[in-house]
Design an enzyme around this catalytic site. Sequence first.
Site, PDB file in Angstrom:
ATOM      1  N   GLU A   1       0.786  -1.225   0.000  1.00  0.00           N
ATOM      2  CA  GLU A   1       0.000   0.000   0.000  1.00  0.00           C
ATOM      3  C   GLU A   1       0.828   1.291   0.000  1.00  0.00           C
ATOM      4  O   GLU A   1       0.827   2.046   0.982  1.00  0.00           O
ATOM      5  CB  GLU A   1      -0.981  -0.025   1.186  1.00  0.00           C
ATOM      6  CG  GLU A   1      -1.868  -1.274   1.161  1.00  0.00           C
ATOM      7  CD  GLU A   1      -3.014  -1.256   2.174  1.00  0.00           C
ATOM      8  OE1 GLU A   1      -2.969  -0.434   3.103  1.00  0.00           O
ATOM      9  OE2 GLU A   1      -3.951  -2.049   2.003  1.00  0.00           O
TER      10      GLU A   1
ATOM     11  N   GLU B   1      -5.069  -8.880  -0.093  1.00  0.00           N
ATOM     12  CA  GLU B   1      -5.683  -8.723   1.236  1.00  0.00           C
ATOM     13  C   GLU B   1      -7.185  -8.561   1.072  1.00  0.00           C
ATOM     14  O   GLU B   1      -7.641  -7.820   0.192  1.00  0.00           O
ATOM     15  CB  GLU B   1      -5.185  -7.468   1.976  1.00  0.00           C
ATOM     16  CG  GLU B   1      -3.838  -7.605   2.610  1.00  0.00           C
ATOM     17  CD  GLU B   1      -3.400  -6.332   3.352  1.00  0.00           C
ATOM     18  OE1 GLU B   1      -4.275  -5.591   3.872  1.00  0.00           O
ATOM     19  OE2 GLU B   1      -2.188  -6.086   3.405  1.00  0.00           O
TER      20      GLU B   1
HETATM   21  C1  FCB Z   1      -4.591  -2.756   5.228  1.00  0.00           C
HETATM   22  C2  FCB Z   1      -3.192  -2.971   5.764  1.00  0.00           C
HETATM   23  C3  FCB Z   1      -3.105  -4.022   6.822  1.00  0.00           C
HETATM   24  C4  FCB Z   1      -4.299  -3.969   7.750  1.00  0.00           C
HETATM   25  C5  FCB Z   1      -5.574  -3.967   6.974  1.00  0.00           C
HETATM   26  C6  FCB Z   1      -6.819  -3.994   7.826  1.00  0.00           C
HETATM   27  O1  FCB Z   1      -4.711  -1.480   4.721  1.00  0.00           O
HETATM   28  O2  FCB Z   1      -2.344  -3.355   4.719  1.00  0.00           O
HETATM   29  O3  FCB Z   1      -1.894  -3.849   7.513  1.00  0.00           O
HETATM   30  O4  FCB Z   1      -4.193  -2.871   8.570  1.00  0.00           O
HETATM   31  O5  FCB Z   1      -5.613  -2.850   6.149  1.00  0.00           O
END
Ligand code: FCB
Length: 457
Positions: free
Chosen positions: A169, A362
């Site tokens: 990110e 993710e």
């Molecule tokens: C993302 C992050 C991770 C976690 C999730 C909920 O943005 O990469 O570390 O905090 O959100």
Amino acid sequence: MTETAWIRFPKDFLWGAATSAYQIEGGWNEDGRGPSIWDHFCRQPGRVQTGENGDSAADHYHRWAEDVDLMSQIGLKAYRFSVAWTRILPTGAGAVNKAGLDFYDRLVDALLEKGITPYPTLFHYDLPQPLQDRGGWPNRDTAKLFGDYAAVIGARLGDRVDHWITHNEPWVTAFLGHLTGEHAPGQRNPFATVAATHHVLLSHGYALQALRAAAKRPLQVGAALNLSPSYPASSAPTDQKAVQFTDGFINRIILDPLLKGRYPEDFTSSWVWRWLERGLGRRSRQLIQADDLKVIAAPMDFVGVNYYTRAVVRYLPVVQSMQTRPKDSEYSQMWEIYPPGLYDLLTRLHKEYGHANWLVSENGVPVPDVVAADGGVHDPDRIRYLRNHILQVQRALAAGVPVSGYFVWSLLDNFEWVYGYGRRFGLVYVDFATKQRTLKDSGKWYAQVIRDNGLQA
Ligand code: FCB
């Protein structure tokens, strides 16, 4: 009894789970680990809502073997974790800490032994504090040093680790760290934000080169991007303008340089951008130098998509766009739950950027889990969330989007940045007092999805 249809995934579909170093490891001052900006940030009163920090977190630094066993029990095909730069190079540059390299070496070997493909991420927000003291990401030198760090870790693990993620990110690193100040280093400075954005992207390019050179063999290298599809709050044409702005501000500002080799034109032609660039040029060196965009846009082998929620926006003069909270929608402890957003996002990415390998790096949801009297952790809301999003991945596959895998955030309950330990995302429950682990119902459910390579519609 009615027959329910099975939704099956492609044969080699990669079912995984993800974590990051600062959020799970603990062992913050052990075996030569240096301080990171998160160690500092958490110690500043008011930064983390609960006043907590990652000093011991889920104690993965000591319990990694037990955690690998849990992954194996779930049947994970892949595990995404991050390497703490400060374990490898305690001051960010120069002297290498052998004990740090040994830790990840052992972890990787244990994963491989269980047939779990490691996906290390080189940077998940935890910049070495000494580099912050020298200006952090707004300083161009940090990009070069990140490349040096990638070379060190690549030389040690590159013989066994095939898949690498440079940054987690980049937008969050740049914008939450330097514009809103919600994340370390907690700045609120538009000049720093623009400079950090460019240097984080540049560092991705340097790391890509360094990893490949250090491993001396072909690797699969990508980045994990936080992306949010944007929708208008109403049918007013001005709200469409807000959508365009938000999409540029969150998504295209990162996607375009990486995948098209240029910053989005609606941004670079705006007076705000020009003003920032001119200001930066006066303060230091030219921000975007010759060849930078070539380095940034070097082909990636896969693109990671972190998806949690969508943005529904309304136009507001001056700021251009304001996020709204749609009524009659469902919300988790943090965000709106909107599974079709994942389909919309993946199909749009495929159409506009045409990359051959997308990976959901993710996806997950916080739930206020508790250990029940029967000793289990019953989290039907998480199962529903994961199920509904996995179905959207399948929809995208059916529409022809090349998606090669899906990683749940997270394997373990962990330190959720400004929220501390109050947001549980894990497939595995962690009692933060005793560090005891309990596989949640969602973990068992996910194990079944992996065994079946799919689920019933
Ligand atoms: C993302 C992050 C991770 C976690 C999730 C909920 O943005 O990469 O570390 O905090 O959100």
